[in-house]
Enzyme design. Structure first.
Site, PDB file in Angstrom:
ATOM      1  N   TYR A 192      -1.457  18.121   9.323  1.00  0.00           N
ATOM      2  CA  TYR A 192      -2.099  16.838   8.990  1.00  0.00           C
ATOM      3  C   TYR A 192      -3.010  16.973   7.767  1.00  0.00           C
ATOM      4  O   TYR A 192      -3.068  16.074   6.930  1.00  0.00           O
ATOM      5  CB  TYR A 192      -2.881  16.297  10.203  1.00  0.00           C
ATOM      6  CG  TYR A 192      -1.981  15.485  11.100  1.00  0.00           C
ATOM      7  CD1 TYR A 192      -1.369  16.061  12.217  1.00  0.00           C
ATOM      8  CD2 TYR A 192      -1.661  14.175  10.787  1.00  0.00           C
ATOM      9  CE1 TYR A 192      -0.500  15.336  13.002  1.00  0.00           C
ATOM     10  CE2 TYR A 192      -0.789  13.434  11.568  1.00  0.00           C
ATOM     11  CZ  TYR A 192      -0.212  14.028  12.670  1.00  0.00           C
ATOM     12  OH  TYR A 192       0.675  13.308  13.433  1.00  0.00           O
ATOM     13  N   GLN A 248       1.832   0.122   9.744  1.00  0.00           N
ATOM     14  CA  GLN A 248       2.231   1.326  10.469  1.00  0.00           C
ATOM     15  C   GLN A 248       1.780   2.576   9.709  1.00  0.00           C
ATOM     16  O   GLN A 248       1.869   3.686  10.231  1.00  0.00           O
ATOM     17  CB  GLN A 248       3.747   1.381  10.638  1.00  0.00           C
ATOM     18  CG  GLN A 248       4.326   0.206  11.402  1.00  0.00           C
ATOM     19  CD  GLN A 248       5.821   0.252  11.392  1.00  0.00           C
ATOM     20  OE1 GLN A 248       6.446   0.973  12.193  1.00  0.00           O
ATOM     21  NE2 GLN A 248       6.435  -0.479  10.483  1.00  0.00           N
ATOM     22  N   ASN A 249       1.337   2.390   8.489  1.00  0.00           N
ATOM     23  CA  ASN A 249       1.040   3.517   7.605  1.00  0.00           C
ATOM     24  C   ASN A 249      -0.339   4.101   7.898  1.00  0.00           C
ATOM     25  O   ASN A 249      -1.314   3.370   8.086  1.00  0.00           O
ATOM     26  CB  ASN A 249       1.116   3.074   6.143  1.00  0.00           C
ATOM     27  CG  ASN A 249       2.499   2.542   5.799  1.00  0.00           C
ATOM     28  OD1 ASN A 249       3.472   2.827   6.514  1.00  0.00           O
ATOM     29  ND2 ASN A 249       2.591   1.749   4.757  1.00  0.00           N
ATOM     30  N   HIS A 275      -0.864   2.600  13.826  1.00  0.00           N
ATOM     31  CA  HIS A 275      -0.478   3.999  14.107  1.00  0.00           C
ATOM     32  C   HIS A 275      -1.585   4.968  13.716  1.00  0.00           C
ATOM     33  O   HIS A 275      -1.374   6.183  13.691  1.00  0.00           O
ATOM     34  CB  HIS A 275       0.817   4.354  13.354  1.00  0.00           C
ATOM     35  CG  HIS A 275       2.010   3.623  13.902  1.00  0.00           C
ATOM     36  ND1 HIS A 275       3.227   3.586  13.275  1.00  0.00           N
ATOM     37  CD2 HIS A 275       2.161   2.877  15.027  1.00  0.00           C
ATOM     38  CE1 HIS A 275       4.080   2.873  13.990  1.00  0.00           C
ATOM     39  NE2 HIS A 275       3.454   2.422  15.048  1.00  0.00           N
ATOM     40  N   CYS A 328     -15.795  17.189  17.677  1.00  0.00           N
ATOM     41  CA  CYS A 328     -16.279  15.863  18.073  1.00  0.00           C
ATOM     42  C   CYS A 328     -17.800  15.822  17.875  1.00  0.00           C
ATOM     43  O   CYS A 328     -18.517  16.675  18.427  1.00  0.00           O
ATOM     44  CB  CYS A 328     -15.959  15.602  19.544  1.00  0.00           C
ATOM     45  SG  CYS A 328     -16.791  14.134  20.200  1.00  0.00           S
ATOM     46  N   CYS A 367     -19.473  15.409  21.725  1.00  0.00           N
ATOM     47  CA  CYS A 367     -19.481  16.451  22.779  1.00  0.00           C
ATOM     48  C   CYS A 367     -19.341  17.851  22.208  1.00  0.00           C
ATOM     49  O   CYS A 367     -19.442  18.838  22.933  1.00  0.00           O
ATOM     50  CB  CYS A 367     -18.366  16.178  23.790  1.00  0.00           C
ATOM     51  SG  CYS A 367     -16.694  16.507  23.158  1.00  0.00           S
ATOM     52  N   GLY A 382       9.118  -2.891   3.952  1.00  0.00           N
ATOM     53  CA  GLY A 382       9.336  -1.446   3.930  1.00  0.00           C
ATOM     54  C   GLY A 382       9.264  -0.752   5.261  1.00  0.00           C
ATOM     55  O   GLY A 382       8.607   0.287   5.403  1.00  0.00           O
ATOM     56  N   ASN A 417      12.918  -5.072   1.515  1.00  0.00           N
ATOM     57  CA  ASN A 417      13.353  -3.707   1.789  1.00  0.00           C
ATOM     58  C   ASN A 417      14.467  -3.362   0.812  1.00  0.00           C
ATOM     59  O   ASN A 417      15.231  -4.238   0.407  1.00  0.00           O
ATOM     60  CB  ASN A 417      13.853  -3.604   3.249  1.00  0.00           C
ATOM     61  CG  ASN A 417      13.885  -2.173   3.753  1.00  0.00           C
ATOM     62  OD1 ASN A 417      14.412  -1.289   3.070  1.00  0.00           O
ATOM     63  ND2 ASN A 417      13.320  -1.932   4.921  1.00  0.00           N
ATOM     64  N   ALA A 454       9.258  -2.947  -2.940  1.00  0.00           N
ATOM     65  CA  ALA A 454       8.042  -3.714  -2.639  1.00  0.00           C
ATOM     66  C   ALA A 454       7.213  -3.941  -3.901  1.00  0.00           C
ATOM     67  O   ALA A 454       6.745  -5.062  -4.158  1.00  0.00           O
ATOM     68  CB  ALA A 454       7.229  -2.946  -1.598  1.00  0.00           C
TER      69      ALA A 454
HETATM   70  N1  APR Z   1      10.360  -0.787  -1.185  1.00  0.00           N
HETATM   71  C1  APR Z   1      10.698  -1.391  -0.010  1.00  0.00           C
HETATM   72  N2  APR Z   1      11.230  -0.718   1.052  1.00  0.00           N
HETATM   73  C2  APR Z   1      11.441   0.609   0.896  1.00  0.00           C
HETATM   74  C3  APR Z   1      11.127   1.303  -0.300  1.00  0.00           C
HETATM   75  C4  APR Z   1      10.569   0.539  -1.363  1.00  0.00           C
HETATM   76  N3  APR Z   1      10.255   1.107  -2.544  1.00  0.00           N
HETATM   77  N4  APR Z   1      11.461   2.620  -0.137  1.00  0.00           N
HETATM   78  C5  APR Z   1      11.946   2.748   1.124  1.00  0.00           C
HETATM   79  N5  APR Z   1      11.947   1.542   1.730  1.00  0.00           N
HETATM   80  C6  APR Z   1      12.336   1.229   3.106  1.00  0.00           C
HETATM   81  C7  APR Z   1      13.492   2.035   3.644  1.00  0.00           C
HETATM   82  O1  APR Z   1      14.730   1.383   3.358  1.00  0.00           O
HETATM   83  C8  APR Z   1      13.190   2.023   5.152  1.00  0.00           C
HETATM   84  O2  APR Z   1      13.760   0.870   5.766  1.00  0.00           O
HETATM   85  O3  APR Z   1      11.233   1.579   3.908  1.00  0.00           O
HETATM   86  C9  APR Z   1      11.670   1.913   5.211  1.00  0.00           C
HETATM   87  C10 APR Z   1      10.995   3.209   5.633  1.00  0.00           C
HETATM   88  O4  APR Z   1      11.395   3.460   6.960  1.00  0.00           O
HETATM   89  P1  APR Z   1      10.782   4.720   7.744  1.00  0.00           P
HETATM   90  O5  APR Z   1      10.831   5.894   6.846  1.00  0.00           O
HETATM   91  O6  APR Z   1      11.451   4.759   9.079  1.00  0.00           O
HETATM   92  O7  APR Z   1       9.249   4.332   7.928  1.00  0.00           O
HETATM   93  P2  APR Z   1       8.625   3.304   8.950  1.00  0.00           P
HETATM   94  O8  APR Z   1       9.585   2.186   9.270  1.00  0.00           O
HETATM   95  O9  APR Z   1       7.303   2.898   8.430  1.00  0.00           O
HETATM   96  O10 APR Z   1       8.409   4.211  10.262  1.00  0.00           O
HETATM   97  C11 APR Z   1       7.704   3.604  11.302  1.00  0.00           C
HETATM   98  O11 APR Z   1       7.769   5.521  12.699  1.00  0.00           O
HETATM   99  O12 APR Z   1       7.769   7.719  12.330  1.00  0.00           O
HETATM  100  C12 APR Z   1       7.049   6.713  12.915  1.00  0.00           C
HETATM  101  O13 APR Z   1       4.727   6.398  13.142  1.00  0.00           O
HETATM  102  C13 APR Z   1       5.737   6.639  12.218  1.00  0.00           C
HETATM  103  O14 APR Z   1       4.680   4.749  11.133  1.00  0.00           O
HETATM  104  C14 APR Z   1       5.919   5.434  11.298  1.00  0.00           C
HETATM  105  C15 APR Z   1       6.911   4.598  12.070  1.00  0.00           C
END
Ligand code: APR
Length: 271
Positions: free
Chosen positions: A71, A106-107, A126, A168, A171, A210, A236, A257
């Site tokens: 991380y 989700q980011n 998340h 923490c 604690c 995305g 997307n 995006a």
């Molecule tokens: N612009 C728009 N969309 C994009 C771009 C871009 N420049 N680049 C990639 N993508 C799209 C891809 O086509 C895909 O559909 O973004 C999406 C990324 O998908 P993932 O990699 O699966 O990410 P995400 O959907 O955010 O994952 C969700 O899953 O792994 C867990 O907790 C983690 O937050 C994460 C969650």
């Protein structure tokens, strides 16, 4: 794009929240790998472990400092990245719509926060890679990871200095990353479960950006928004399940995006 803009403008004339839901794709043009893309964290193993085996409570219990090292490495990648035009467009939309706007992301990369999206209207479902919590859950509070902790290079171990600071504040026990792991569940105090559902149920317009539609709470958000009669738009680079839903609603924009969202936001704020 014009028909999507028209659908968004019609949605704005109705009562209801304007909601944006983002996934890793919104940060791809900032150089942060998506999860399931070819360079994603899913396909680049941290040492001999595949990432999805590290992002679990089970792995943390078994090898806490290996999980922390991964991380802290990813935190360095996120901190070296800059918000892109999509993050800036979302922050602009917030400034224009204020209380009518909400961002569900989700980011964990912190780029929305750094682009100026306010904490009061930004819901990281998340978690956030810049924050830590008590590993024993002595409280549900979260704290910024101490600035004194430098990023780690790939494969570099967390040293004694790191271990002393990743504690923490309440604690004194070990801290853990404030990120939702794959063997954990959403809740309200840490991951805004009820807030995200409430916002979606009150939405007139939902713009999904995305995400590959692989996770539970985003599906609840899209489903509740559709049930509330919201106009749903998807941006997307690839076809995806949320794009299919958007095709029958406000429309799906197939492109990046950073290129497409600023145009859409410009049209929305000048409605
Ligand atoms: N612009 C728009 N969309 C994009 C771009 C871009 N420049 N680049 C990639 N993508 C799209 C891809 O086509 C895909 O559909 O973004 C999406 C990324 O998908 P993932 O990699 O699966 O990410 P995400 O959907 O955010 O994952 C969700 O899953 O792994 C867990 O907790 C983690 O937050 C994460 C969650």
């Amino acid at each position: 794009m014009d028909d999507v803009i028209a659908a968004c403008q019609a949605a704005l004339s109705r009562k209801g929240q304007v909601v944006v839901l983002t996934g890793a794709g919104v940060s791809a043009e900032s150089g942060i790998p998506t999860f399931r893309g070819k360079e994603g964290y899913w396909t680049i193993g941290a040492r001999e472990y595949h990432p999805q085996e590290l992002a679990t409570w089970e792995a943390f219990e078994r090898m806490p400092w290996d999980v922390w090292a991964w991380y802290l490495y990813r935190r360095g990648v996120c901190r070296a990245a800059q918000p892109n035009a999509a993050h800036d467009a979302i922050a602009l939309l917030d400034r224009k719509l204020e209380g009518r706007f909400a961002l569900i992301t989700q980011n964990v990369d912190g780029l929305h926060r750094r682009a100026g999206s306010p904490i009061a209207r930004t819901f990281p479902i998340h978690g956030d890679i810049d924050y830590m919590r008590c590993a024993n859950d002595c409280v549900l509070d979260r704290w910024p990871i101490p600035e004194a902790i430098p990023a780690l290079a790939r494969g570099e171990a967390a040293g004694e200095a790191h271990r002393a600071l990743l504690r923490c504040p309440r604690c004194g026990g070990m801290a853990r990353p404030h990120v939702l792991w794959f063997d954990e569940s959403y809740d309200e105090p840490r991951f805004f479960l009820d807030t995200a559902r409430r916002i979606a149920s009150a939405s007139a317009l939902l713009v999904v950006i995305g995400t590959s539609a692989q996770t539970n709470l985003p599906w609840q958000v899209v489903t509740l928004a559709a049930r509330a009669g919201a106009t749903i738009v998807d941006i997307n680079i690839e076809p995806n399940p949320f794009g299919e839903i958007a095709e029958t609603s406000g429309g799906a924009i197939r492109g990046t995006a950073a290129t497409n969202l600023p145009r859409l936001v410009d049209a929305i704020i000048h409605t």
